[in-house]
Design a protein around this motif. Sequence first.
Motif, PDB file in Angstrom:
ATOM      1  N   GLN A 110       2.737   5.152 -19.223  1.00 47.78           N
ATOM      2  CA  GLN A 110       1.855   6.198 -18.699  1.00 47.78           C
ATOM      3  C   GLN A 110       0.499   5.644 -18.263  1.00 47.78           C
ATOM      4  O   GLN A 110      -0.092   6.113 -17.294  1.00 47.78           O
ATOM      5  N   ASP A 111      -0.007   4.652 -18.980  1.00 44.63           N
ATOM      6  CA  ASP A 111      -1.290   4.047 -18.601  1.00 44.63           C
ATOM      7  C   ASP A 111      -1.196   3.408 -17.217  1.00 44.63           C
ATOM      8  O   ASP A 111      -2.114   3.538 -16.398  1.00 44.63           O
ATOM      9  N   LEU A 112      -0.079   2.725 -16.975  1.00 47.03           N
ATOM     10  CA  LEU A 112       0.119   2.100 -15.664  1.00 47.03           C
ATOM     11  C   LEU A 112       0.195   3.166 -14.573  1.00 47.03           C
ATOM     12  O   LEU A 112      -0.427   3.032 -13.515  1.00 47.03           O
ATOM     13  N   MET A 113       0.942   4.237 -14.836  1.00 48.85           N
ATOM     14  CA  MET A 113       1.072   5.304 -13.845  1.00 48.85           C
ATOM     15  C   MET A 113      -0.288   5.954 -13.552  1.00 48.85           C
ATOM     16  O   MET A 113      -0.609   6.278 -12.412  1.00 48.85           O
ATOM     17  N   HIS A 114      -1.084   6.114 -14.609  1.00 50.43           N
ATOM     18  CA  HIS A 114      -2.420   6.715 -14.433  1.00 50.43           C
ATOM     19  C   HIS A 114      -3.294   5.819 -13.559  1.00 50.43           C
ATOM     20  O   HIS A 114      -3.950   6.290 -12.621  1.00 50.43           O
ATOM     21  N   ASP A 115      -3.302   4.522 -13.868  1.00 51.57           N
ATOM     22  CA  ASP A 115      -4.121   3.593 -13.089  1.00 51.57           C
ATOM     23  C   ASP A 115      -3.658   3.543 -11.636  1.00 51.57           C
ATOM     24  O   ASP A 115      -4.476   3.514 -10.713  1.00 51.57           O
ATOM     25  N   LEU A 116      -2.354   3.552 -11.438  1.00 48.04           N
ATOM     26  CA  LEU A 116      -1.818   3.524 -10.074  1.00 48.04           C
ATOM     27  C   LEU A 116      -2.198   4.774  -9.299  1.00 48.04           C
ATOM     28  O   LEU A 116      -2.551   4.715  -8.122  1.00 48.04           O
ATOM     29  N   SER A 117      -2.120   5.921  -9.966  1.00 48.01           N
ATOM     30  CA  SER A 117      -2.440   7.174  -9.282  1.00 48.01           C
ATOM     31  C   SER A 117      -3.913   7.221  -8.887  1.00 48.01           C
ATOM     32  O   SER A 117      -4.269   7.757  -7.836  1.00 48.01           O
ATOM     33  N   GLN A 118      -4.785   6.621  -9.725  1.00 47.17           N
ATOM     34  CA  GLN A 118      -6.212   6.566  -9.396  1.00 47.17           C
ATOM     35  C   GLN A 118      -6.469   5.691  -8.169  1.00 47.17           C
ATOM     36  O   GLN A 118      -7.315   6.000  -7.333  1.00 47.17           O
ATOM     37  N   LEU A 119      -5.710   4.610  -8.062  1.00 52.04           N
ATOM     38  CA  LEU A 119      -5.876   3.696  -6.933  1.00 52.04           C
ATOM     39  C   LEU A 119      -5.238   4.228  -5.659  1.00 52.04           C
ATOM     40  O   LEU A 119      -5.532   3.750  -4.562  1.00 52.04           O
ATOM     41  N   SER A 120      -4.335   5.213  -5.802  1.00 48.74           N
ATOM     42  CA  SER A 120      -3.570   5.702  -4.655  1.00 48.74           C
ATOM     43  C   SER A 120      -3.956   7.116  -4.247  1.00 48.74           C
ATOM     44  O   SER A 120      -3.193   7.798  -3.570  1.00 48.74           O
ATOM     45  N   GLY A 121      -5.162   7.538  -4.629  1.00 53.19           N
ATOM     46  CA  GLY A 121      -5.580   8.913  -4.360  1.00 53.19           C
ATOM     47  C   GLY A 121      -5.661   9.270  -2.894  1.00 53.19           C
ATOM     48  O   GLY A 121      -5.602  10.447  -2.520  1.00 53.19           O
ATOM     49  N   ASP A 148       8.420   9.462  -8.033  1.00 59.78           N
ATOM     50  CA  ASP A 148       8.915  10.556  -8.880  1.00 59.78           C
ATOM     51  C   ASP A 148       7.763  11.324  -9.517  1.00 59.78           C
ATOM     52  O   ASP A 148       7.887  12.518  -9.817  1.00 59.78           O
ATOM     53  N   ASP A 149       6.624  10.631  -9.733  1.00 65.47           N
ATOM     54  CA  ASP A 149       5.437  11.281 -10.298  1.00 65.47           C
ATOM     55  C   ASP A 149       4.604  12.010  -9.253  1.00 65.47           C
ATOM     56  O   ASP A 149       3.588  12.612  -9.569  1.00 65.47           O
ATOM     57  N   GLY A 150       5.015  11.907  -7.987  1.00 66.79           N
ATOM     58  CA  GLY A 150       4.363  12.687  -6.945  1.00 66.79           C
ATOM     59  C   GLY A 150       3.270  12.003  -6.153  1.00 66.79           C
ATOM     60  O   GLY A 150       2.469  12.666  -5.501  1.00 66.79           O
ATOM     61  N   PHE A 151       3.200  10.662  -6.207  1.00 68.98           N
ATOM     62  CA  PHE A 151       2.219   9.966  -5.385  1.00 68.98           C
ATOM     63  C   PHE A 151       2.812   8.663  -4.849  1.00 68.98           C
ATOM     64  O   PHE A 151       3.788   8.139  -5.374  1.00 68.98           O
ATOM     65  N   VAL A 152       2.199   8.159  -3.766  1.00 69.11           N
ATOM     66  CA  VAL A 152       2.658   6.940  -3.111  1.00 69.11           C
ATOM     67  C   VAL A 152       1.673   5.817  -3.443  1.00 69.11           C
ATOM     68  O   VAL A 152       0.509   5.872  -3.020  1.00 69.11           O
ATOM     69  N   PRO A 153       2.087   4.810  -4.211  1.00 68.84           N
ATOM     70  CA  PRO A 153       1.177   3.719  -4.579  1.00 68.84           C
ATOM     71  C   PRO A 153       0.962   2.757  -3.414  1.00 68.84           C
ATOM     72  O   PRO A 153       1.604   1.708  -3.310  1.00 68.84           O
ATOM     73  N   ALA A 154       0.060   3.113  -2.518  1.00 68.25           N
ATOM     74  CA  ALA A 154      -0.226   2.304  -1.338  1.00 68.25           C
ATOM     75  C   ALA A 154      -1.598   1.674  -1.457  1.00 68.25           C
ATOM     76  O   ALA A 154      -2.427   2.100  -2.262  1.00 68.25           O
ATOM     77  N   GLY A 155      -1.839   0.668  -0.644  1.00 63.63           N
ATOM     78  CA  GLY A 155      -3.120  -0.024  -0.668  1.00 63.63           C
ATOM     79  C   GLY A 155      -3.034  -1.339  -1.415  1.00 63.63           C
ATOM     80  O   GLY A 155      -2.178  -1.528  -2.286  1.00 63.63           O
ATOM     81  N   GLU A 156      -3.926  -2.245  -1.091  1.00 65.70           N
ATOM     82  CA  GLU A 156      -3.877  -3.605  -1.639  1.00 65.70           C
ATOM     83  C   GLU A 156      -4.031  -3.638  -3.158  1.00 65.70           C
ATOM     84  O   GLU A 156      -3.310  -4.356  -3.858  1.00 65.70           O
ATOM     85  N   LYS A 157      -4.965  -2.841  -3.696  1.00 70.41           N
ATOM     86  CA  LYS A 157      -5.191  -2.861  -5.149  1.00 70.41           C
ATOM     87  C   LYS A 157      -3.986  -2.337  -5.911  1.00 70.41           C
ATOM     88  O   LYS A 157      -3.633  -2.851  -6.974  1.00 70.41           O
ATOM     89  N   ALA A 158      -3.346  -1.295  -5.370  1.00 69.76           N
ATOM     90  CA  ALA A 158      -2.144  -0.748  -6.010  1.00 69.76           C
ATOM     91  C   ALA A 158      -1.017  -1.772  -5.994  1.00 69.76           C
ATOM     92  O   ALA A 158      -0.284  -1.921  -6.980  1.00 69.76           O
ATOM     93  N   GLN A 159      -0.876  -2.497  -4.873  1.00 72.31           N
ATOM     94  CA  GLN A 159       0.173  -3.516  -4.779  1.00 72.31           C
ATOM     95  C   GLN A 159      -0.054  -4.616  -5.806  1.00 72.31           C
ATOM     96  O   GLN A 159       0.885  -5.064  -6.477  1.00 72.31           O
ATOM     97  N   ASP A 160      -1.313  -5.053  -5.936  1.00 74.72           N
ATOM     98  CA  ASP A 160      -1.624  -6.099  -6.916  1.00 74.72           C
ATOM     99  C   ASP A 160      -1.299  -5.637  -8.334  1.00 74.72           C
ATOM    100  O   ASP A 160      -0.742  -6.403  -9.131  1.00 74.72           O
TER     101      ASP A 160
END
Length: 263
Positions: free
Chosen positions: A126-137, A104-116
């Motif tokens: 919001q902090d979690l969403m920010h961290d996830l978006s950084q890992l899913s760039g 819904d925020d416009g990104f796909v949280p993919a990759g091993e670090k995002a899954q963890d």
Amino acid sequence: VNYSIEETYQGLYDKIRGYLGKPRKAGRIGPPDELTYARYGLWHYVLPEKRKAKPYSDLETAGANLRGLVRVLLFKRFESSVHAFRETVRRMKAAHNIFLAALDDGFVPAGEKAQDLMYEAGDLDQDLMHDLSQLSGSYPAEDFDISLLKAHIAQDLKILTEILSLVEPVTYDKDAKLQVLKEMLRKPPFFGGKTLVFSQYADTAQYLYDNLKDRSRDDIEVVYSGTDNKVGVVARFAPKANRQYAAKGSEINLLIATDVLAE
């Protein structure tokens, strides 16, 4: 030792098994009353013209068998104990909620670090969403069929919620497998002797410990990967065979363990 898994799950076995679905070829999705396992096969939602490029080609390799493995994991937890299955479904549901919020925020949280991060996260903020978006760039949403992915994640969330509502009322006193074990431990050669109970999962091991220990019995202990001083616990269980270790505490007659003590 025989027990009924149908009785353990209060007659819900076939219904829950149906929700977990059947083995299917990669990319095939079952009917709407089965889990799609979409979160574990993201490559199938990448737009066709993007699939051959990195990092999406890596997603294809990683996700080739992952859906099947997750399904097998659920079945193994399902068999292990009601508690282990319930905790697994609860964690999966929380991670799916976070995943859907990320879409819904416009990104796909993919990759091993995002899954963890999704599995380790507590509250959705919001902090979690920010961290996830950084890992899913590396996985922009425009490279995916987001509407289909959202629909399948929502389907899985609905089914996980339903499964959780079905197994929540199965408390320890209604758990047929646990009650059979309890009855077995009351008889020779287990009663009054040394008994070692192995479980594949720490959730099940802790569940057994919590429900076998009572005021009339304090000679029980549990060991899994996070347990401190495993050697000390072994020494208390088998003091004659471990004289080189100082056994601090009372002797243990019933030890519940995962494969950390398999050696």
